[in-house]
Design a protein around this motif. Structure first.
Motif, PDB file in Angstrom:
ATOM      1  N   ARG A   1     -42.599  45.429   2.565  1.00  0.00           N
ATOM      2  CA  ARG A   1     -43.377  46.651   2.317  1.00  0.00           C
ATOM      3  C   ARG A   1     -42.677  47.467   1.248  1.00  0.00           C
ATOM      4  NH1 ARG A   1     -43.885  47.525   8.736  1.00  0.00           N
ATOM      5  NH2 ARG A   1     -41.670  47.842   8.422  1.00  0.00           N
ATOM      6  N   ASP A   2     -43.367  47.669   0.137  1.00  0.00           N
ATOM      7  CA  ASP A   2     -42.785  48.506  -0.908  1.00  0.00           C
ATOM      8  C   ASP A   2     -43.318  49.929  -0.758  1.00  0.00           C
ATOM      9  OD1 ASP A   2     -45.380  48.352  -1.779  1.00  0.00           O
ATOM     10  OD2 ASP A   2     -44.926  47.305  -3.652  1.00  0.00           O
ATOM     11  N   ILE A   3     -42.937  50.804  -1.664  1.00  0.00           N
ATOM     12  CA  ILE A   3     -43.313  52.211  -1.547  1.00  0.00           C
ATOM     13  C   ILE A   3     -44.818  52.412  -1.699  1.00  0.00           C
ATOM     14  CG2 ILE A   3     -42.969  52.726  -4.016  1.00  0.00           C
ATOM     15  CD1 ILE A   3     -41.640  55.419  -2.766  1.00  0.00           C
ATOM     16  N   VAL A   4     -45.474  51.511  -2.451  1.00  0.00           N
ATOM     17  CA  VAL A   4     -46.936  51.596  -2.604  1.00  0.00           C
ATOM     18  C   VAL A   4     -47.617  51.436  -1.246  1.00  0.00           C
ATOM     19  CG1 VAL A   4     -48.959  50.533  -3.659  1.00  0.00           C
ATOM     20  CG2 VAL A   4     -46.848  50.752  -4.976  1.00  0.00           C
ATOM     21  N   THR A   5     -47.136  50.480  -0.458  1.00  0.00           N
ATOM     22  CA  THR A   5     -47.721  50.222   0.863  1.00  0.00           C
ATOM     23  C   THR A   5     -47.506  51.414   1.787  1.00  0.00           C
ATOM     24  OG1 THR A   5     -47.050  47.917   0.503  1.00  0.00           O
ATOM     25  CG2 THR A   5     -47.890  48.489   2.670  1.00  0.00           C
TER      26      THR A   5
ATOM     27  N   ASP B   1     -56.340  49.247  13.032  1.00  0.00           N
ATOM     28  CA  ASP B   1     -56.237  47.911  12.426  1.00  0.00           C
ATOM     29  C   ASP B   1     -55.320  47.945  11.205  1.00  0.00           C
ATOM     30  OD1 ASP B   1     -58.287  46.177  13.932  1.00  0.00           O
ATOM     31  OD2 ASP B   1     -59.426  47.954  13.457  1.00  0.00           O
ATOM     32  N   ALA B   2     -55.412  49.034  10.438  1.00  0.00           N
ATOM     33  CA  ALA B   2     -54.522  49.179   9.278  1.00  0.00           C
ATOM     34  C   ALA B   2     -53.065  49.209   9.731  1.00  0.00           C
ATOM     35  CB  ALA B   2     -54.871  50.452   8.513  1.00  0.00           C
ATOM     36  N   GLU B   3     -52.812  49.886  10.842  1.00  0.00           N
ATOM     37  CA  GLU B   3     -51.442  49.965  11.371  1.00  0.00           C
ATOM     38  C   GLU B   3     -50.931  48.584  11.786  1.00  0.00           C
ATOM     39  OE1 GLU B   3     -51.717  54.459  13.301  1.00  0.00           O
ATOM     40  OE2 GLU B   3     -52.183  52.703  14.516  1.00  0.00           O
ATOM     41  N   VAL B   4     -51.822  47.787  12.393  1.00  0.00           N
ATOM     42  CA  VAL B   4     -51.424  46.427  12.819  1.00  0.00           C
ATOM     43  C   VAL B   4     -51.049  45.584  11.601  1.00  0.00           C
ATOM     44  CG1 VAL B   4     -52.240  44.282  13.881  1.00  0.00           C
ATOM     45  CG2 VAL B   4     -52.801  46.489  14.930  1.00  0.00           C
TER      46      VAL B   4
ATOM     47  N   VAL C   1     -49.267  43.107  -2.220  1.00  0.00           N
ATOM     48  CA  VAL C   1     -50.589  43.251  -2.837  1.00  0.00           C
ATOM     49  C   VAL C   1     -51.697  43.015  -1.819  1.00  0.00           C
ATOM     50  CG1 VAL C   1     -52.152  42.381  -4.611  1.00  0.00           C
ATOM     51  CG2 VAL C   1     -49.708  42.604  -5.109  1.00  0.00           C
ATOM     52  N   LEU C   2     -51.653  41.877  -1.130  1.00  0.00           N
ATOM     53  CA  LEU C   2     -52.697  41.547  -0.160  1.00  0.00           C
ATOM     54  C   LEU C   2     -52.663  42.519   1.017  1.00  0.00           C
ATOM     55  CD1 LEU C   2     -54.957  39.697   0.777  1.00  0.00           C
ATOM     56  CD2 LEU C   2     -53.243  38.175   1.770  1.00  0.00           C
ATOM     57  N   GLY C   3     -51.471  42.795   1.504  1.00  0.00           N
ATOM     58  CA  GLY C   3     -51.342  43.710   2.639  1.00  0.00           C
ATOM     59  C   GLY C   3     -51.889  45.094   2.307  1.00  0.00           C
TER      60      GLY C   3
ATOM     61  N   PHE D   1     -50.057  46.664   8.706  1.00  0.00           N
ATOM     62  CA  PHE D   1     -48.820  47.223   8.152  1.00  0.00           C
ATOM     63  C   PHE D   1     -47.594  46.693   8.893  1.00  0.00           C
ATOM     64  CE2 PHE D   1     -45.556  50.568   8.045  1.00  0.00           C
ATOM     65  CZ  PHE D   1     -45.432  50.762   6.677  1.00  0.00           C
ATOM     66  N   SER D   2     -47.699  46.623  10.219  1.00  0.00           N
ATOM     67  CA  SER D   2     -46.554  46.176  11.030  1.00  0.00           C
ATOM     68  C   SER D   2     -46.259  44.691  10.844  1.00  0.00           C
ATOM     69  CB  SER D   2     -46.815  46.466  12.510  1.00  0.00           C
ATOM     70  OG  SER D   2     -47.916  45.679  12.978  1.00  0.00           O
TER      71      SER D   2
END
Length: 771
Positions: free
Chosen positions: A278-282, A267-270, A250-252, A272-273
């Motif tokens: 990580r679920d399918i929504v992420t 920054d979004a990629e960082v 949720v927060l991620g 994410f990593s």
């Protein structure tokens, strides 16, 4: 306890069940239930035990069992009612929860502060503001308004129903607030689009010393993303890090969504990593972000990486892939996505079907789009609108109209998007009256035009040379209270420019100033262009000077204005200023500055700029640039060099370039060259009467009257007539139009008398100066 012959009463089993409730231990609770049944009716029919069993199964979300046990209760007390109402609310049976609330009161059981929050939650979920207000009245009557949980639930209910004023009243009236109260207010503001207020309340909460939770942070991130404000979103991220919040799904996802929307994909990629899980929504969020920013290859690579982690594509993933294919016009990728949908039985999903239809339409395969549409049995309004929009974009107004009426025959009510698409289709096809009729029809049926409707109509009218009507519709829109967008204002200013209506252009400028609206680059550019083309170059300069951030389009508009007014020196100075500011000129900049040199006869400067455009700025010369050079050379009498440019161009010259050289040849009595150019011009535009007139004038200027007469005869045979020149002037609200050789104006005699007097005055003055 059994070994010591300790007598276990019903209360003990009740306490054991309560322990299972705390841990949500379904298995142990079921064993205890079995033992109770073995003990016989003395235990099983005990009111306390029966209530605890209902509470236990309700808290474990076992709907069927809990409902059966509740129905068999001999005595339904406030605890059992609270449990079953809370369960119905949690599993989405909001209406059933509210029915339970009514029934418990009919049974003589008064709802307490544990029942009321669930009831209010159900009202919010259903959007039943009337029921919610009735519950609020009950809360005030029994004195539960001082309970922080009930008050927080009231705020949440009013927020979900869109009644923010009431939510704020409850919030401001609270004596003590906890983090749930603050979060309810923040979430309410975000859900209803009051993002600035949400951010303000968040900061008030921190000043009160209340520690933000995940809900607080995710709401602040959403508000920041919606407003495209970087600092506030980064602060939310910092709060999450400082408070040690785990980077869960949720927060991620909230942080990734924020960084994506403000254009910081790295920054979004960082984030994410670094996510714990990580679920399918992420995954879908990152893929969609890549697609929206045009990074299709990264989106596809992320899809492959997602599959390598044994996650299957869902409808959202496929919608993103198909959107990528549509945006890049990649029919191969689109077909691959379509095939995957068929193999995995996704093609019947309306979201995926809409994406497939949109993909085929944007790849100019409208027949395939229609086939996919026809194959879907259960169509929703989004699917209908997708095909409607496809027809509208192509200007196929007939198909759009038929589809619009077909959807109604099949029981699907069109929404505002449907109406907008049909109006756009008419405008794209040049059917102004039909578009206006559709606009009036939607209003007569009680469908109120939104900002997109007005903008579509104003833009379409302006683009189809109906500038005055576009201005009238803009004024009507303002009278309805709708706030125009940047696009609406630029379209209205474009309409003012097209009809040279300085008065209306000034009125729009005044509206912007009075309402203290920010002036983004498109509006500043349109204002500069409008003032320059309406003859007020000094006002154009003032708008340019006060613009806080001068981007390239603003410079281009100002240089174009100077060129139009013959102010080549000012245009060159501004071009020099642009380069000093480190702004790279583009193709439009060079077209404008070359035009300025052409109008002022600055041959050397113009040619020098043309050479520098290619060598220094690597701008590939377009037809417009060659046209400017030809015009520059021909205006200065260098007709041979101008012809050489035309003959050595890397592309075939268009009618505009040949026509500009031809007009100079006619003025300079260069009949042979004019004849040569006319032959080419008549091949390019055989039905343009202006070309025949130019050739006839060239023959007449050199005394070749027979040839001139023959050209005029050809025009008559072809049925061609030169459109007469037209000018107009606006006095007050009235527009006065004048056409060459037209005497239809009611004050024609006065006008011609005044012109005759002016002519006499000019001749008299010239005679005085000549003597």
């Amino acid at each position: 306890m059994k070994c010591r012959n300790f007598q276990i009463g019903p209360e003990i089993y009740g306490e054991l069940l309560q322990g299972c409730v705390y841990k949500r231990d379904m298995y142990t609770g079921q064993q205890i239930h079995a033992r109770i049944l073995k003990k016989g009716d003395f235990f099983a029919r005990n009111e306390y035990v029966e209530t605890k069993l209902v509470v236990f199964y309700s808290k474990c979300d076992a709907l069927d069992v809990a409902s059966r046990l509740f129905c068999r209760l001999r005595v339904k007390n406030v605890f059992s009612w609270a449990a079953i109402i809370g369960l119905n609310c949690r599993v989405g049976l909001s209406e059933k929860a509210l029915i339970g609330f009514v029934e418990m009161q009919e049974d003589g059981v008064s709802p307490d502060n544990f029942v009321l929050p669930n009831v209010l939650k159900a009202c919010g979920a259903l959007g039943w503001i009337g029921f919610g207000r009735a519950v609020h009245g009950y809360v005030l009557k029994v004195g539960f308004d001082g309970c922080v949980f009930v008050a927080s639930s009231l705020i949440d209910m009013y927020g979900k129903c869109g009644v923010l004023e009431e939510a704020r009243k409850v919030f401001d009236g609270m004596i003590a607030r906890n983090v749930v109260s603050w979060n309810s207010m923040i979430v309410g503001y975000v859900q209803n689009g009051f993002n600035e207020e949400a951010i303000r309340v968040f900061y008030e909460m921190t000043l009160e010393g209340v520690e933000p939770t995940r809900v607080s942070v995710t709401s602040l991130l959403s508000a920041s993303a919606n407003l495209d404000v970087l600092d506030e979103g980064k602060q939310a991220h910092a709060v999450a890090v400082i408070n040690g919040m785990e980077l869960d799904n949720v927060l991620g996802s909230s942080i990734i969504n924020f960084y994506s929307k403000v254009g910081l994909l790295e920054d979004a990629e960082v984030v994410f990593s670094r996510m714990v899980e990580r679920d399918i929504v992420t995954w879908n969020l990152l893929i969609a972000s890549y697609v929206q920013s045009g990074q299709v290859e990264k989106a596809l690579n992320t899809c492959r990486l997602m599959r390598s982690e044994y996650l299957r594509f869902d409808c959202v993933t496929l919608a993103s892939i198909l959107a990528a294919a549509a945006d890049t016009r990649n029919i191969k990728l689109g077909k691959e996505g379509h095939c995957y949908c068929i193999r995995n039985n996704f093609q019947s999903d309306v979201v995926v079907a809409s994406s497939i239809v949109d993909m085929y339409a944007k790849c100019e395969r409208i027949d395939n789009a229609k086939q996919v549409f026809n194959s879907i049995i259960l169509r929703d309004v989004v699917l209908w609108n997708t095909l409607l929009a496809a027809y509208a974009d192509l200007g196929r107004s007939g198909e759009a109209s038929r589809l619009f009426y077909q959807m109604q025959l099949e029981g699907e009510s069109p929404n505002i998007i449907s109406w907008n698409s049909v109006i756009l289709g008419f405008l794209r096809n040049g059917q102004m009256n039909e578009a206006k009729d559709m606009f009036l029809q939607m209003q007569s049926l009680g469908v109120q035009p939104n900002l997109i409707t007005w903008t579509t109509l104003i833009s379409g009218l302006a683009q189809n040379s109906c500038g005055n009507e576009a201005i009238l519709f803009f004024q009507e829109m303002l009278e309805t209270g709708i706030k125009p967008s940047t696009t609406t204002i630029t379209c209205a200013l474009s309409a003012c420019t097209d009809v040279a209506s300085l008065r209306n252009g000034r009125a729009i400028h005044g509206y912007l100033i009075r309402h203290d609206l920010c002036l983004p680059t498109p509006i500043v550019t349109s204002l500069v262009d409008m003032y320059a083309k309406c003859g007020n170059i000094h006002q154009a300069e003032r708008v340019f000077d006060i613009s806080p951030s001068k981007e390239l389009p603003v410079y281009n508009a100002m240089i174009s204005g100077y060129a139009m007014h013959g102010l080549a020196v000012e245009a060159l100075a501004l071009f020099k200023n642009l380069r000093q500011k480190g702004i790279d000129p583009d193709s439009i900049t060079f077209t404008n500055i070359l035009n300025a040199c052409s109008h002022a006869g600055l041959v050397n400067e113009g040619l020098e700029l043309f050479v520098g455009m290619v060598s220094d700025h690597q701008v590939k010369p377009s037809m417009e640039h060659f046209g400017c050079v030809v015009n520059l050379l021909s205006r200065c009498g260098n007709l041979d060099e101008a012809l050489r440019v035309i003959l050595t161009m890397p592309c075939d010259p268009d009618a505009h370039i040949i026509g500009s050289l031809l007009s100079i040849c006619v003025k300079n009595n260069e009949t042979e060259l004019a004849e040569y150019l006319s032959e080419h011009l008549l091949q390019l535009e055989p039905d343009n009467p202006g070309n025949y007139v130019a050739l006839s004038n060239a023959y007449a200027a050199s005394g070749r009257w027979n040839e001139a007469s023959k050209v005029r005869d050809i025009m008559k045979e072809k049925g061609l007539r030169k459109n007469p020149g037209c000018s107009w002037i606006q006095i007050g609200e009235e527009l006065h139009v004048f056409v060459a050789c037209d005497r239809s104006h009611p004050k024609t005699e006065e006008i011609y008398s005044t012109l005759a007097l002016l002519g006499m005055h000019v001749r008299l003055v010239s005679e005085i100066f000549c003597s």
